[in-house]
Design a protein around this motif. Sequence first.
Motif, PDB file in Angstrom:
ATOM      1  N   GLY A   1      -4.783  -2.650  -8.170  1.00  0.00           N
ATOM      2  CA  GLY A   1      -5.143  -3.036  -6.801  1.00  0.00           C
ATOM      3  C   GLY A   1      -4.533  -4.374  -6.420  1.00  0.00           C
ATOM      4  N   ILE A   2      -4.506  -5.315  -7.384  1.00  0.00           N
ATOM      5  CA  ILE A   2      -3.917  -6.639  -7.112  1.00  0.00           C
ATOM      6  C   ILE A   2      -2.408  -6.522  -6.901  1.00  0.00           C
ATOM      7  CG2 ILE A   2      -3.296  -8.819  -8.251  1.00  0.00           C
ATOM      8  CD1 ILE A   2      -6.140  -9.065  -9.173  1.00  0.00           C
ATOM      9  N   VAL A   3      -1.749  -5.800  -7.818  1.00  0.00           N
ATOM     10  CA  VAL A   3      -0.288  -5.667  -7.698  1.00  0.00           C
ATOM     11  C   VAL A   3       0.070  -4.884  -6.424  1.00  0.00           C
ATOM     12  CG1 VAL A   3       1.806  -4.768  -8.792  1.00  0.00           C
ATOM     13  CG2 VAL A   3       0.063  -5.862 -10.181  1.00  0.00           C
ATOM     14  N   GLY A   4      -0.733  -3.849  -6.143  1.00  0.00           N
ATOM     15  CA  GLY A   4      -0.503  -3.079  -4.907  1.00  0.00           C
ATOM     16  C   GLY A   4      -0.666  -3.954  -3.670  1.00  0.00           C
TER      17      GLY A   4
ATOM     18  N   GLY B   1       1.181   1.720   2.962  1.00  0.00           N
ATOM     19  CA  GLY B   1       0.776   0.809   1.892  1.00  0.00           C
ATOM     20  C   GLY B   1      -0.704   0.950   1.566  1.00  0.00           C
ATOM     21  N   LEU B   2      -1.527   1.061   2.589  1.00  0.00           N
ATOM     22  CA  LEU B   2      -2.967   1.190   2.357  1.00  0.00           C
ATOM     23  C   LEU B   2      -3.298   2.518   1.677  1.00  0.00           C
ATOM     24  CD1 LEU B   2      -4.427  -0.368   5.655  1.00  0.00           C
ATOM     25  CD2 LEU B   2      -4.439  -1.374   3.368  1.00  0.00           C
ATOM     26  N   ILE B   3      -2.585   3.562   2.069  1.00  0.00           N
ATOM     27  CA  ILE B   3      -2.794   4.876   1.421  1.00  0.00           C
ATOM     28  C   ILE B   3      -2.432   4.767  -0.070  1.00  0.00           C
ATOM     29  CG2 ILE B   3      -1.966   7.278   1.323  1.00  0.00           C
ATOM     30  CD1 ILE B   3      -1.710   7.104   4.438  1.00  0.00           C
ATOM     31  N   TYR B   4      -1.300   4.082  -0.333  1.00  0.00           N
ATOM     32  CA  TYR B   4      -0.839   3.894  -1.714  1.00  0.00           C
ATOM     33  C   TYR B   4      -1.888   3.121  -2.524  1.00  0.00           C
ATOM     34  CZ  TYR B   4       1.835   1.800  -5.563  1.00  0.00           C
ATOM     35  OH  TYR B   4       2.248   1.367  -6.786  1.00  0.00           O
ATOM     36  N   ILE B   5      -2.416   2.039  -1.913  1.00  0.00           N
ATOM     37  CA  ILE B   5      -3.419   1.220  -2.615  1.00  0.00           C
ATOM     38  C   ILE B   5      -4.702   2.022  -2.857  1.00  0.00           C
ATOM     39  CG2 ILE B   5      -4.916  -0.826  -2.376  1.00  0.00           C
ATOM     40  CD1 ILE B   5      -2.572  -2.224  -0.992  1.00  0.00           C
TER      41      ILE B   5
END
Lengths: 304, 300
Positions: free
Chosen positions: B65-68, B136-140
Amino acid sequence: MMNDIIVIENLHKSFGEIKAVNDLSIKVKEGELFAFLGVNGAGKSTTISILCGQMTKDSGKVYVNGVDAESANGDYKSDIGVVFQNSVLDKSLSVLDNLKSRAALYGIYEKEFDKKLKELSSLLDFEDLLKRTVGKLSGGQKRRIDIARALLHDPKILILDEPTTGLDPQTRKLLWNAVQELQKKRKMTVFLTTHYMEEAAEADYVVIIDSGKIAAEGSPLELKNTYTGDYITVYGTGEEEIKLLGIPYEAIRDAYRINVANTAKATELIIKYPQIFRDYEITKGKMDDIFLSVTGKKLTGGEI
Amino acid sequence: MKTLRILIYRNIKLFFKDKGMFFTSLITPLILLVLYSTFLGNVFEESFRAAIPKGIAIDDKILSGIVGGQLLSSLLAVSCVTVAFCSNMLMVQDKVTGAAKDISMTPVKGSSLALGYYIASFCSTFIISIIAMTAGLIYISAIGWYISFADVMYILLDVFLLVMFGTALSSVINYFLSTQGQISAVGSIVSSVYGFICGAYMPISSSGEGVQKLVLFLPGTYATSLLRNHCMSGAFDEFEKSGIPSEIVKGMRDSVDCNLYFFDEKVSIYAMYLVLSLSVAVLISAYVIINILAIRKKKK
């Protein structure tokens, strides 16, 4: 009596040491086809840029439709439509999108736009091109759209800056017919710069500019009478007989062409030597001859 | 108003239809994605893992989550500005093609033209940035979601402000360009340099002291920090809840520029918003003044 729709008085414009326009004064009458001729660098484009408010002048006055172009704050812009040397259409957009966005700049929308579009697409024959991307059109097709773009707001003056350069004869004819039709139907003034001398020969008034100054002006007939002589082409006679006339001649395919000062001189010659002039025709000099005689230069890019 | 709307529509459509301009604008975000997917993501994950004291078990999801969050914040930090520069190149492109000359011969006001370019560039950039943000949010959400709803709203606000900033900055700079060569030069410089100076490629904290001090004078730095905070705070909070000492977490926040220090003084979130908003206001004012001066010059 026609009004002067464009008046340029004592116009001066210099770029450093170079005097691009040097004390130029011209008047263009409403509804006429006005040809503005000159070699590259003669000052044509500078004059047009000043006329359209694209460039400031050093001195002089420019009036468009009675309005001082400098103090008018651009109010006269709706009176002018310009077709530039190079197409200024958005290549990635369709013909329809191009015309729609340009019409909006003149406050022409929706039904009014549809009406204009129908009229112009029929006149310039591009109904089938409306959905095509401009970048994929041929040079002639683009030119037709360029002209339509310039005519969307019904300008009183259409400025054509070498509009047919590089086009095929058929497209040139189509465009030229459309422009002439508009000029007659709408009494539109056409301000033309061209390299094609036969187009200038159709003009009501011609101004030849050289080094920023007027080198000659008048109707094509006046210019022909002043700056070129007449040609007598004599058929069915021998070279020995032509030599008897004692004036310069030129042998052409099946005849001889004699250059005389004017029509009166030609008549005099024909009456004096009826045995030689059995089959002949008298023609006026061409616009190219005028240009060459006035400027000592030949216009490049055009056909004689 | 109708004219302005049609002008904006024309400008937006031209940007999305011009494949060259559109894809050029995506080069920097794509470089960033490649960097993260090839090695940066692993480097950052390993460095966070190394900072965790022995004996404390941390869910891998938090690390992801941090790296994402770091990837998303970097992506948005660059794309909001580089896309704005490319989409706003239309005003230069119009000068090159002669369309600007043609448009200026119409009765439309210079202010409408300037506004048309600004709003169109803002819209194009905002659309792309929102798509990037959503992706990006979907990926995270798939790798480790620790972002609160409030933070999502703040990210949206950050994107809005940063797009305003990028559009205003590009409007001022692009106004003075007039050739294809200048378009290429400025486009290349912005695409390659902005990612470094805003701290998107590598955190500012990893740069030399001189560079760190210099970039603190650039408003883009604060925008990156705002995005870092709102994309990564939830995951860092989760670190603390997992038992990692707050000093270590603070060190981690410092290392990824969540905390910025202007001459040893910590810059608050509100101050960052203030810097960014004031920069937008100053740049927009500059753009307006440039246009007014140009119109006056033309009238003389």
